[in-house]
Design a protein around this motif. Structure first.
Motif, PDB file in Angstrom:
ATOM      1  N   TYR A 166       0.787  -1.274   0.058  1.00  0.00           N
ATOM      2  CA  TYR A 166       0.354  -0.370  -0.351  1.00  0.00           C
ATOM      3  C   TYR A 166       0.849   1.341   0.133  1.00  0.00           C
ATOM      4  O   TYR A 166       1.615   1.420   0.671  1.00  0.00           O
ATOM      5  CB  TYR A 166      -0.910  -0.089   1.211  1.00  0.00           C
ATOM      6  N   PHE A 167       0.236   2.404  -0.699  1.00  0.00           N
ATOM      7  CA  PHE A 167       1.384   3.633  -1.129  1.00  0.00           C
ATOM      8  C   PHE A 167       0.176   4.528  -0.664  1.00  0.00           C
ATOM      9  O   PHE A 167      -1.034   4.088  -0.937  1.00  0.00           O
ATOM     10  CB  PHE A 167       2.184   3.747  -2.376  1.00  0.00           C
ATOM     11  N   ASP A 168       0.973   5.691  -0.302  1.00  0.00           N
ATOM     12  CA  ASP A 168       0.210   7.222  -0.437  1.00  0.00           C
ATOM     13  C   ASP A 168      -0.028   7.457  -1.887  1.00  0.00           C
ATOM     14  O   ASP A 168      -1.508   8.263  -2.588  1.00  0.00           O
ATOM     15  CB  ASP A 168       0.317   7.865   0.375  1.00  0.00           C
ATOM     16  N   ALA A 169       0.889   7.036  -2.215  1.00  0.00           N
ATOM     17  CA  ALA A 169       0.667   7.835  -4.380  1.00  0.00           C
ATOM     18  C   ALA A 169       1.654   6.887  -5.120  1.00  0.00           C
ATOM     19  O   ALA A 169       1.521   6.304  -4.740  1.00  0.00           O
ATOM     20  CB  ALA A 169       0.845   9.011  -3.840  1.00  0.00           C
ATOM     21  N   VAL A 170       0.819   7.262  -6.003  1.00  0.00           N
ATOM     22  CA  VAL A 170       1.807   6.395  -7.364  1.00  0.00           C
ATOM     23  C   VAL A 170       1.747   6.941  -8.860  1.00  0.00           C
ATOM     24  O   VAL A 170       1.052   8.272  -8.829  1.00  0.00           O
ATOM     25  CB  VAL A 170       0.184   5.448  -8.019  1.00  0.00           C
ATOM     26  N   VAL A 171       2.906   7.310  -8.919  1.00  0.00           N
ATOM     27  CA  VAL A 171       2.978   8.284  -9.954  1.00  0.00           C
ATOM     28  C   VAL A 171       3.804   7.278 -11.492  1.00  0.00           C
ATOM     29  O   VAL A 171       4.827   6.151 -10.876  1.00  0.00           O
ATOM     30  CB  VAL A 171       5.048   9.067 -10.043  1.00  0.00           C
ATOM     31  N   VAL A 172       2.888   6.607 -12.517  1.00  0.00           N
ATOM     32  CA  VAL A 172       3.545   6.689 -13.743  1.00  0.00           C
ATOM     33  C   VAL A 172       4.025   7.031 -14.271  1.00  0.00           C
ATOM     34  O   VAL A 172       4.216   8.121 -15.098  1.00  0.00           O
ATOM     35  CB  VAL A 172       2.009   5.935 -14.179  1.00  0.00           C
ATOM     36  N   CYS A 173       5.008   6.094 -14.904  1.00  0.00           N
ATOM     37  CA  CYS A 173       6.299   6.716 -15.757  1.00  0.00           C
ATOM     38  C   CYS A 173       7.105   5.015 -16.764  1.00  0.00           C
ATOM     39  O   CYS A 173       7.684   5.641 -16.708  1.00  0.00           O
ATOM     40  CB  CYS A 173       7.454   7.063 -14.853  1.00  0.00           C
ATOM     41  N   VAL A 174       5.334   5.207 -17.525  1.00  0.00           N
ATOM     42  CA  VAL A 174       5.857   3.885 -17.812  1.00  0.00           C
ATOM     43  C   VAL A 174       6.382   3.768 -19.572  1.00  0.00           C
ATOM     44  O   VAL A 174       6.722   2.691 -20.062  1.00  0.00           O
ATOM     45  CB  VAL A 174       4.691   2.693 -18.479  1.00  0.00           C
ATOM     46  N   GLY A 175       6.582   5.041 -19.743  1.00  0.00           N
ATOM     47  CA  GLY A 175       6.756   5.667 -21.434  1.00  0.00           C
ATOM     48  C   GLY A 175       5.596   5.350 -22.046  1.00  0.00           C
ATOM     49  O   GLY A 175       5.033   4.746 -21.695  1.00  0.00           O
ATOM     50  N   HIS A 176       6.011   5.567 -23.206  1.00  0.00           N
ATOM     51  CA  HIS A 176       5.457   5.226 -24.258  1.00  0.00           C
ATOM     52  C   HIS A 176       5.806   5.394 -25.967  1.00  0.00           C
ATOM     53  O   HIS A 176       4.529   5.616 -26.352  1.00  0.00           O
ATOM     54  CB  HIS A 176       3.537   6.249 -24.300  1.00  0.00           C
ATOM     55  N   TYR A 177       6.387   4.640 -25.882  1.00  0.00           N
ATOM     56  CA  TYR A 177       7.308   3.876 -27.070  1.00  0.00           C
ATOM     57  C   TYR A 177       7.937   2.442 -27.409  1.00  0.00           C
ATOM     58  O   TYR A 177       8.465   2.368 -27.722  1.00  0.00           O
ATOM     59  CB  TYR A 177       8.618   4.639 -26.928  1.00  0.00           C
ATOM     60  N   TRP A 178       6.304   1.407 -26.640  1.00  0.00           N
ATOM     61  CA  TRP A 178       6.985   0.681 -26.830  1.00  0.00           C
ATOM     62  C   TRP A 178       5.901  -0.108 -27.640  1.00  0.00           C
ATOM     63  O   TRP A 178       6.064  -1.396 -27.964  1.00  0.00           O
ATOM     64  CB  TRP A 178       7.446  -0.140 -25.703  1.00  0.00           C
ATOM     65  N   GLU A 179       4.460   0.237 -27.152  1.00  0.00           N
ATOM     66  CA  GLU A 179       3.066  -0.700 -28.799  1.00  0.00           C
ATOM     67  C   GLU A 179       2.899   0.125 -30.025  1.00  0.00           C
ATOM     68  O   GLU A 179       2.425   1.099 -29.900  1.00  0.00           O
ATOM     69  CB  GLU A 179       2.030  -0.267 -27.397  1.00  0.00           C
ATOM     70  N   PRO A 180       3.270  -0.726 -30.422  1.00  0.00           N
ATOM     71  CA  PRO A 180       3.166  -0.132 -31.914  1.00  0.00           C
ATOM     72  C   PRO A 180       2.005   0.450 -32.418  1.00  0.00           C
ATOM     73  O   PRO A 180       1.130  -0.096 -31.966  1.00  0.00           O
ATOM     74  CB  PRO A 180       3.669  -1.265 -32.772  1.00  0.00           C
ATOM     75  N   ARG A 181       1.513   1.462 -33.089  1.00  0.00           N
ATOM     76  CA  ARG A 181       0.400   2.494 -33.862  1.00  0.00           C
ATOM     77  C   ARG A 181       0.791   1.832 -35.274  1.00  0.00           C
ATOM     78  O   ARG A 181       1.849   1.834 -35.441  1.00  0.00           O
ATOM     79  CB  ARG A 181       0.785   3.219 -33.960  1.00  0.00           C
ATOM     80  N   LEU A 182      -0.590   1.226 -35.316  1.00  0.00           N
ATOM     81  CA  LEU A 182      -0.630   0.838 -37.407  1.00  0.00           C
ATOM     82  C   LEU A 182      -0.949   1.727 -38.435  1.00  0.00           C
ATOM     83  O   LEU A 182      -2.251   2.033 -37.544  1.00  0.00           O
ATOM     84  CB  LEU A 182      -0.493  -1.133 -36.975  1.00  0.00           C
ATOM     85  N   ALA A 183      -1.210   2.100 -39.155  1.00  0.00           N
ATOM     86  CA  ALA A 183      -1.540   2.487 -40.244  1.00  0.00           C
ATOM     87  C   ALA A 183      -2.357   1.382 -40.731  1.00  0.00           C
ATOM     88  O   ALA A 183      -1.735  -0.351 -41.138  1.00  0.00           O
ATOM     89  CB  ALA A 183      -1.097   2.942 -41.519  1.00  0.00           C
ATOM     90  N   GLU A 184      -3.505   1.265 -41.225  1.00  0.00           N
ATOM     91  CA  GLU A 184      -4.359   0.036 -42.050  1.00  0.00           C
ATOM     92  C   GLU A 184      -4.487   0.341 -43.157  1.00  0.00           C
ATOM     93  O   GLU A 184      -4.233   1.396 -44.124  1.00  0.00           O
ATOM     94  CB  GLU A 184      -5.469  -0.336 -41.391  1.00  0.00           C
ATOM     95  N   ILE A 185      -3.941  -0.446 -43.774  1.00  0.00           N
ATOM     96  CA  ILE A 185      -3.443  -1.034 -45.336  1.00  0.00           C
ATOM     97  C   ILE A 185      -4.371  -1.436 -46.200  1.00  0.00           C
ATOM     98  O   ILE A 185      -4.882  -2.882 -45.526  1.00  0.00           O
ATOM     99  CB  ILE A 185      -2.409  -1.151 -45.552  1.00  0.00           C
ATOM    100  N   SER A 186      -5.155  -1.549 -46.869  1.00  0.00           N
ATOM    101  CA  SER A 186      -6.411  -2.465 -47.907  1.00  0.00           C
ATOM    102  C   SER A 186      -5.625  -3.143 -48.809  1.00  0.00           C
ATOM    103  O   SER A 186      -4.196  -3.424 -49.498  1.00  0.00           O
ATOM    104  CB  SER A 186      -6.819  -1.226 -48.360  1.00  0.00           C
ATOM    105  N   GLY A 187      -6.460  -4.364 -48.246  1.00  0.00           N
ATOM    106  CA  GLY A 187      -5.653  -5.553 -48.851  1.00  0.00           C
ATOM    107  C   GLY A 187      -4.599  -6.431 -48.233  1.00  0.00           C
ATOM    108  O   GLY A 187      -3.888  -7.383 -48.645  1.00  0.00           O
ATOM    109  N   ILE A 188      -3.592  -5.662 -46.972  1.00  0.00           N
ATOM    110  CA  ILE A 188      -3.038  -6.290 -46.620  1.00  0.00           C
ATOM    111  C   ILE A 188      -2.668  -7.582 -46.119  1.00  0.00           C
ATOM    112  O   ILE A 188      -2.229  -8.605 -46.305  1.00  0.00           O
ATOM    113  CB  ILE A 188      -2.452  -5.267 -45.570  1.00  0.00           C
ATOM    114  N   ASP A 189      -4.832  -8.289 -45.955  1.00  0.00           N
ATOM    115  CA  ASP A 189      -4.255  -9.624 -45.360  1.00  0.00           C
ATOM    116  C   ASP A 189      -3.847 -10.768 -45.784  1.00  0.00           C
ATOM    117  O   ASP A 189      -3.374 -11.566 -46.454  1.00  0.00           O
ATOM    118  CB  ASP A 189      -5.442 -10.089 -45.009  1.00  0.00           C
ATOM    119  N   LEU A 190      -3.936 -10.164 -47.750  1.00  0.00           N
ATOM    120  CA  LEU A 190      -3.545 -11.183 -48.834  1.00  0.00           C
ATOM    121  C   LEU A 190      -2.400 -10.963 -49.358  1.00  0.00           C
ATOM    122  O   LEU A 190      -1.822 -11.676 -49.985  1.00  0.00           O
ATOM    123  CB  LEU A 190      -4.958 -11.386 -49.594  1.00  0.00           C
TER     124      LEU A 190
END
Ligand code: FAD
Length: 483
Positions: A166-190
């Protein structure tokens, strides 16, 4: 009447993440008299600056069960900011005397990634932060309990037992450069070629004699395309926009690189059709399309999910928004909608939970380390009662006004934390809140000069510059911290 002073408070604080933001948050908390525990799931401090040649089992980063790798660096990566503006304000990123003769330092103004890691290790050692860090300890749950405290559940990577504290406070410092963001491309599945995200790019060798398409026009796309051009048969960049120093079509300096507008569709025969009608038979598509922010644990709102899926950004749609709900349970108070983490007062405090929950480092398109330092000072001071926060109502009104201004200017949610247009206004505001020394003018000028230099000479900005007078000023300022 005697002046009534606010009561000074000290708290026990959980810091999640031991990258640059978590390390400086821990330092500021400790300076202000709080006790801190820093949870780090990796086996060393440094976050994104810990390089590994390993890549994820799904190099596109779609499979939620893929082997996960935090590192987004490539072997040859050099910083894209000069060391003078990159370092913490009171612990300059200068070339230090090395007491370990086996480690050689990179003295360049834009050093390689290993030097950044060494700098962070020096910082942690200098301020005794490494002793606060619990390595290989992943936070799996954070939630508020009735007593007003925060329950933090964590587990050692190898052991399965979950520890509850148990803590009195939480500071979130997890960064944000590790979950890739993707462009959807028409026809990519094939489409039969190989796909990956730049998160999993390390070296150019796998692209030898191949035809490679890179989507994006960011620092990564530009650096990687130039590196790959040395080994690949052809490199094609698909860019939404080009600046006044770039041209579409064949690139002057290279005999095997082309710039196109965005991809229209891809096909079963391996071809890629661009919006200008040009067609390329390609082996690889690499998405240099950036990263998603972290995701908050909350109940799935199907309607909202569908609405976000339908938001169109220019020529392609980002539809890979699967909410992950990794550790944070705020009972719906903090949510993530299309990369807007909110509501957050000045990108840091959710008004309803301030100062007991805070986020360091969500704002982007900045010089991050000095911003982390100031945000951390603000948090530590607010927890200590040295710095007064506005009332919850006032903070909420500020957030609403901010969101309205974004909406009025047509900015999508995902730009909420892009502060490029007012970075130094924001920094000066934090400085004023913290009562910290002013942000030096040379920092602002050097940041602007580098930005310009990156555009006008993208191939050589790390080795040629015109702001030597600012380097001199910076070095003069650094003397008080280095002698
Ligand atoms: P991170 O460094 O990502 O650290 C977050 C830490 O949190 C990680 O160690 C992670 O393991 C830990 N963590 C996450 N979840 C949990 C959990 N549940 N439990 C425990 N631990 C957890 N910035 C610059 O200033 N100059 C540059 O030149 C530059 N180049 C960059 C190049 C690339 C390719 C990338 C990806 C980023 C670059 N940046 C650069 C930005 C860089 O991300 C920031 O400088 C900064 O290092 C980010 O620090 P952070 O602490 O916010 O996040």
């Amino acid at each position: 009447m005697p002046l009534e002073l606010p009561s000074i408070e000290f708290h026990h604080v959980a810091v999640i993440g031991a990258g640059a933001s978590g390390l400086v948050a821990a330092r500021e908390l400790r300076r202000e008299g709080h006790t801190a525990v820093v949870f780090e799931r990796g086996d060393q401090i440094g976050g994104v600056w810990v390089y590994t040649p390993e890549v994820e089992s799904d190099t596109l980063g779609v499979d939620p069960h893929r082997t996960f790798v935090h590192c987004s660096l490539y072997e040859s990566l050099r910083t894209n900011l000069p060391r003078q503006v990159m370092g913490f304000r009171d612990y300059p990123f200068v070339v230090r005397e090395d007491d370990d003769h086996e480690r050689s330092r990179d003295t360049r103004r834009f050093p390689g990634h290993r030097d950044v890691l060494m700098y962070l290790q020096d910082f942690a050692r200098e301020f005794g932060i490494d002793e606060l860090v619990r390595l290989e300890t992943e936070v799996v749950y954070v939630g508020m309990v009735e007593s007003g405290k925060w329950k933090v559940k964590s587990r050692k990577r190898c052991g399965s037992a979950i520890m509850e504290e148990y803590f009195d406070a939480v500071v979130v410092c997890v960064g944000h450069y590790w979950e890739p963001r993707l462009a959807e491309i028409s026809g990519i599945d094939l489409w039969p070629g190989k796909q990956m995200h730049s998160h999993n790019y390390r070296i150019p060798e796998p692209f030898r004699d191949k035809v490679v398409i890179l989507i994006g026009n960011s620092v990564s796309a530009n650096d990687i395309s130039r590196e790959i051009a040395g080994t690949a048969k052809e490199v094609h960049l698909a860019c939404r926009t080009v600046n006044e120093h770039q041209t579409m079509g064949k690139q002057a300096v290279y005999n095997n690189m082309w710039c196109h507008p965005m991809i229209k569709s891809v096909h079963e025969d391996g071809t890629v059709l661009f919006q200008d009608g040009s067609v390329v038979l390609a082996d690889f598509i690499m998405q240099c399309t950036g990263y998603r922010k972290f995701h908050v644990q909350h109940k799935i709102n199907r309607e909202l999910n569908e609405r976000i899926k339908d938001i169109i950004y220019g020529p392609f749609t980002f539809t890979r928004y699967k909410y992950h709900f990794p550790f944070l349970d705020t009972n719906g108070i903090v949510t993530v909608q299309d990369n807007r983490v909110g509501p957050l007062y000045k990108h840091v405090f959710p008004p309803e939970l301030a100062p007991w929950l805070s986020f360091v480092g969500l704002a982007w398109k900045v010089a991050p380390f000095p911003m982390f330092e100031l945000q951390s000072k603000w948090i530590a001071g607010a927890l200590h009662n040295r710095i007064a926060l506005p009332s919850q109502k006032k903070m909420m009104a500020d957030v609403k006004a901010f969101y309205s201004s974004l909406e009025a200017s047509g900015k999508p949610y995902r730009y909420t934390h892009n502060i490029s247009e007012y970075q130094f206004e924001y920094i000066d505001w934090l400085v004023a809140q913290c009562g910290a020394p002013a942000h030096e003018e040379w920092r602002k000028q050097m940041y602007a000069a580098t930005k310009k230099s990156k555009i006008t000479r993208p191939n050589s900005y790390r080795d040629e510059w015109e702001d030597q007078h600012l380097v001199w000023q910076a070095n003069q300022d650094f003397i008080k911290f280095t002698v």
